[in-house]
Design a protein around this motif. Structure first.
Motif, mmCIF file in Angstrom:
data_model
loop_
_atom_site.group_PDB
_atom_site.id
_atom_site.type_symbol
_atom_site.label_atom_id
_atom_site.label_comp_id
_atom_site.label_asym_id
_atom_site.label_seq_id
_atom_site.Cartn_x
_atom_site.Cartn_y
_atom_site.Cartn_z
ATOM 1 N N THR A 181 0.835 -1.200 0.000
ATOM 2 C CA THR A 181 0.000 0.000 0.000
ATOM 3 C C THR A 181 0.864 1.243 0.000
ATOM 4 O OG1 THR A 181 -1.697 -1.195 1.231
ATOM 5 C CG2 THR A 181 -1.852 1.211 1.211
ATOM 6 N N SER A 182 1.964 1.199 0.745
ATOM 7 C CA SER A 182 2.892 2.320 0.789
ATOM 8 C C SER A 182 3.395 2.671 -0.602
ATOM 9 C CB SER A 182 4.075 1.988 1.700
ATOM 10 O OG SER A 182 5.058 2.999 1.649
ATOM 11 N N ASP A 183 3.735 1.653 -1.374
ATOM 12 C CA ASP A 183 4.243 1.880 -2.727
ATOM 13 C C ASP A 183 3.185 2.524 -3.612
ATOM 14 O OD1 ASP A 183 6.589 1.231 -4.584
ATOM 15 O OD2 ASP A 183 4.879 0.427 -5.698
ATOM 16 N N THR A 184 1.941 2.059 -3.501
ATOM 17 C CA THR A 184 0.847 2.614 -4.294
ATOM 18 C C THR A 184 0.584 4.072 -3.918
ATOM 19 O OG1 THR A 184 -0.216 0.459 -4.520
ATOM 20 C CG2 THR A 184 -1.611 2.391 -4.860
ATOM 21 N N VAL A 185 0.552 4.342 -2.624
ATOM 22 C CA VAL A 185 0.276 5.694 -2.147
ATOM 23 C C VAL A 185 1.410 6.634 -2.527
ATOM 24 C CG1 VAL A 185 0.042 7.084 -0.054
ATOM 25 C CG2 VAL A 185 -1.257 4.973 -0.297
ATOM 26 N N PHE A 186 2.654 6.168 -2.395
ATOM 27 C CA PHE A 186 3.785 7.020 -2.743
ATOM 28 C C PHE A 186 3.798 7.337 -4.236
ATOM 29 C CE2 PHE A 186 8.221 7.773 -3.926
ATOM 30 C CZ PHE A 186 8.500 8.845 -3.093
ATOM 31 N N ALA A 187 3.431 6.369 -5.064
ATOM 32 C CA ALA A 187 3.359 6.613 -6.503
ATOM 33 C C ALA A 187 2.340 7.703 -6.811
ATOM 34 C CB ALA A 187 3.008 5.322 -7.238
ATOM 35 N N ALA A 188 1.213 7.679 -6.092
ATOM 36 C CA ALA A 188 0.199 8.719 -6.282
ATOM 37 C C ALA A 188 0.737 10.084 -5.869
ATOM 38 C CB ALA A 188 -1.056 8.381 -5.484
ATOM 39 N N LEU A 189 1.473 10.122 -4.767
ATOM 40 C CA LEU A 189 2.068 11.379 -4.317
ATOM 41 C C LEU A 189 3.048 11.919 -5.345
ATOM 42 C CD1 LEU A 189 2.762 13.535 -2.174
ATOM 43 C CD2 LEU A 189 4.391 11.909 -1.201
ATOM 44 N N MET A 190 3.933 11.058 -5.840
ATOM 45 C CA MET A 190 4.915 11.479 -6.836
ATOM 46 C C MET A 190 4.232 12.019 -8.083
ATOM 47 S SD MET A 190 8.192 10.879 -5.926
ATOM 48 C CE MET A 190 9.151 10.314 -7.344
ATOM 49 N N ARG A 191 3.185 11.356 -8.517
ATOM 50 C CA ARG A 191 2.486 11.791 -9.725
ATOM 51 C C ARG A 191 1.841 13.152 -9.520
ATOM 52 N NH1 ARG A 191 -0.332 7.789 -10.075
ATOM 53 N NH2 ARG A 191 -2.359 8.520 -9.334
ATOM 54 N N LEU A 192 1.208 13.352 -8.370
ATOM 55 C CA LEU A 192 0.568 14.643 -8.095
ATOM 56 C C LEU A 192 1.587 15.768 -8.062
ATOM 57 C CD1 LEU A 192 -1.979 13.641 -5.302
ATOM 58 C CD2 LEU A 192 -2.549 14.448 -7.596
ATOM 59 N N VAL A 193 2.725 15.524 -7.432
ATOM 60 C CA VAL A 193 3.759 16.559 -7.351
ATOM 61 C C VAL A 193 4.304 16.875 -8.738
ATOM 62 C CG1 VAL A 193 6.065 17.084 -6.466
ATOM 63 C CG2 VAL A 193 4.360 16.049 -4.967
ATOM 64 N N ARG A 194 4.566 15.833 -9.524
ATOM 65 C CA ARG A 194 5.100 16.046 -10.878
ATOM 66 C C ARG A 194 4.116 16.821 -11.752
ATOM 67 N NH1 ARG A 194 10.236 15.432 -9.702
ATOM 68 N NH2 ARG A 194 10.951 13.281 -9.488
ATOM 69 N N GLU A 195 2.853 16.486 -11.634
ATOM 70 C CA GLU A 195 1.849 17.130 -12.482
ATOM 71 C C GLU A 195 1.653 18.597 -12.135
ATOM 72 O OE1 GLU A 195 -1.593 14.691 -11.982
ATOM 73 O OE2 GLU A 195 -0.908 13.146 -13.390
ATOM 74 N N THR A 196 1.805 18.949 -10.865
ATOM 75 C CA THR A 196 1.573 20.326 -10.442
ATOM 76 C C THR A 196 2.824 21.186 -10.505
ATOM 77 O OG1 THR A 196 1.987 19.745 -8.124
ATOM 78 C CG2 THR A 196 -0.288 19.628 -8.886
ATOM 79 N N GLY A 197 4.012 20.550 -10.487
ATOM 80 C CA GLY A 197 5.250 21.315 -10.518
ATOM 81 C C GLY A 197 5.576 21.997 -9.202
ATOM 82 N N MET A 198 4.946 21.568 -8.124
ATOM 83 C CA MET A 198 5.250 22.159 -6.821
ATOM 84 C C MET A 198 6.578 21.613 -6.301
ATOM 85 S SD MET A 198 2.870 20.138 -4.086
ATOM 86 C CE MET A 198 1.380 20.355 -5.038
ATOM 87 N N ALA A 199 7.060 22.188 -5.236
ATOM 88 C CA ALA A 199 8.219 21.663 -4.528
ATOM 89 C C ALA A 199 7.724 20.767 -3.401
ATOM 90 C CB ALA A 199 9.054 22.805 -3.960
ATOM 91 N N ALA A 200 8.478 19.726 -3.074
ATOM 92 C CA ALA A 200 8.067 18.811 -2.014
ATOM 93 C C ALA A 200 9.265 18.416 -1.172
ATOM 94 C CB ALA A 200 7.406 17.571 -2.600
ATOM 95 N N LEU A 201 9.061 18.452 0.147
ATOM 96 C CA LEU A 201 10.058 17.979 1.106
ATOM 97 C C LEU A 201 9.392 16.871 1.902
ATOM 98 C CD1 LEU A 201 12.853 18.298 2.443
ATOM 99 C CD2 LEU A 201 11.833 20.021 3.958
ATOM 100 N N VAL A 202 9.932 15.655 1.792
ATOM 101 C CA VAL A 202 9.277 14.472 2.339
ATOM 102 C C VAL A 202 10.190 13.798 3.358
ATOM 103 C CG1 VAL A 202 8.192 12.262 1.808
ATOM 104 C CG2 VAL A 202 8.077 14.148 0.139
ATOM 105 N N ALA A 203 9.791 13.808 4.625
ATOM 106 C CA ALA A 203 10.534 13.101 5.666
ATOM 107 C C ALA A 203 10.137 11.639 5.641
ATOM 108 C CB ALA A 203 10.234 13.708 7.031
#
Length: 227
Positions: A181-203
């Protein structure tokens, strides 16, 4: 002109200063995260990752140093100005989703937009679009208790992006999920960030996930170093 979305300059933070129990968790942190960049922040528990994220997101203040969002100095601003900037510029995701249980998935995404003076119609439309982008359009009317852990966390991502922030701060966003589930959720996060062009800092403690980001920095001895 710099494309830096987040700049931390000389950030220092000590808890219980001036007492025998004083603990310095940040000691001159310098860090830049650019638009469209996803940076992994790794460190042992208790090293100050959450403190650093809270200072970067204007939820906490440093003892010294500067926080700049989009090139704008935030350090000396009053509470009202910091709250406005945080509401407009920053999205947060935590290990636990913190969704409001009495509201549906869509409503949880609508509410922060209403607080930012978006019309109910536009807020609902954006909520539906965001849920569709993470494969949850069919779950828009479901309350959190009716969703799986991975679904709840994807809704939390959508809520964090509701007001189209420049900066996403995520504190162990998959730490409460099983590996698949972690892998699926992280993939969704990566896709959203890439599509929006925002900056992300992930601990994160997960070095496999960290390796998929653009760069890794480690918090050690109160400072940040590249990995």
């Amino acid at each position: 002109m710099s494309d830096a979305t987040l700049e931390l300059r000389g950030i220092a933070k000590t808890y219980n200063p001036g007492t025998p129990g004083a603990v310095t968790v940040l000691d001159g942190v310098d860090l830049t995260v650019s638009a469209g960049e996803i940076v992994a922040l790794v460190a042992p528990s208790g090293a100050g990752k959450s403190t650093l994220l809270h200072i970067a997101g204007l939820l906490d203040t440093a003892d010294s140093g500067q926080v700049l969002l989009g090139g704008q100095e935030m350090t000396g601003r009053g509470d009202a100005a910091r709250t406005r900037a945080r509401r407009r510029e920053v999205g947060f995701v935590y290990q636990f989703h913190h969704l409001l249980p009495e509201f549906s998935a869509a409503e949880n995404i609508v509410l922060p937009q209403l607080a930012n003076a978006v019309s109910a119609k536009d807020a609902r439309a954006r909520a539906v679009t965001l849920l569709d982008s993470v494969g949850l359009s069919a779950r828009a009317g479901h309350r959190p208790a009716q969703l799986s852990g991975g679904e709840q966390q994807r809704v939390a991502f959508c809520r964090a992006l509701a007001n189209a922030p420049r900066l996403l701060l995520a504190d162990e966003p998959t730490g409460n999920l099983d590996p698949a589930t972690s892998d699926t959720v992280f993939a969704a996060l990566m896709r959203l960030v890439r599509e929006t062009g925002m900056a992300a800092l992930v601990a994160t403690h997960n070095m496999d996930l960290a390796a998929r980001m653009d760069r890794i920095v480690r918090l050690e001895a109160g400072g940040v170093v590249a990995v």
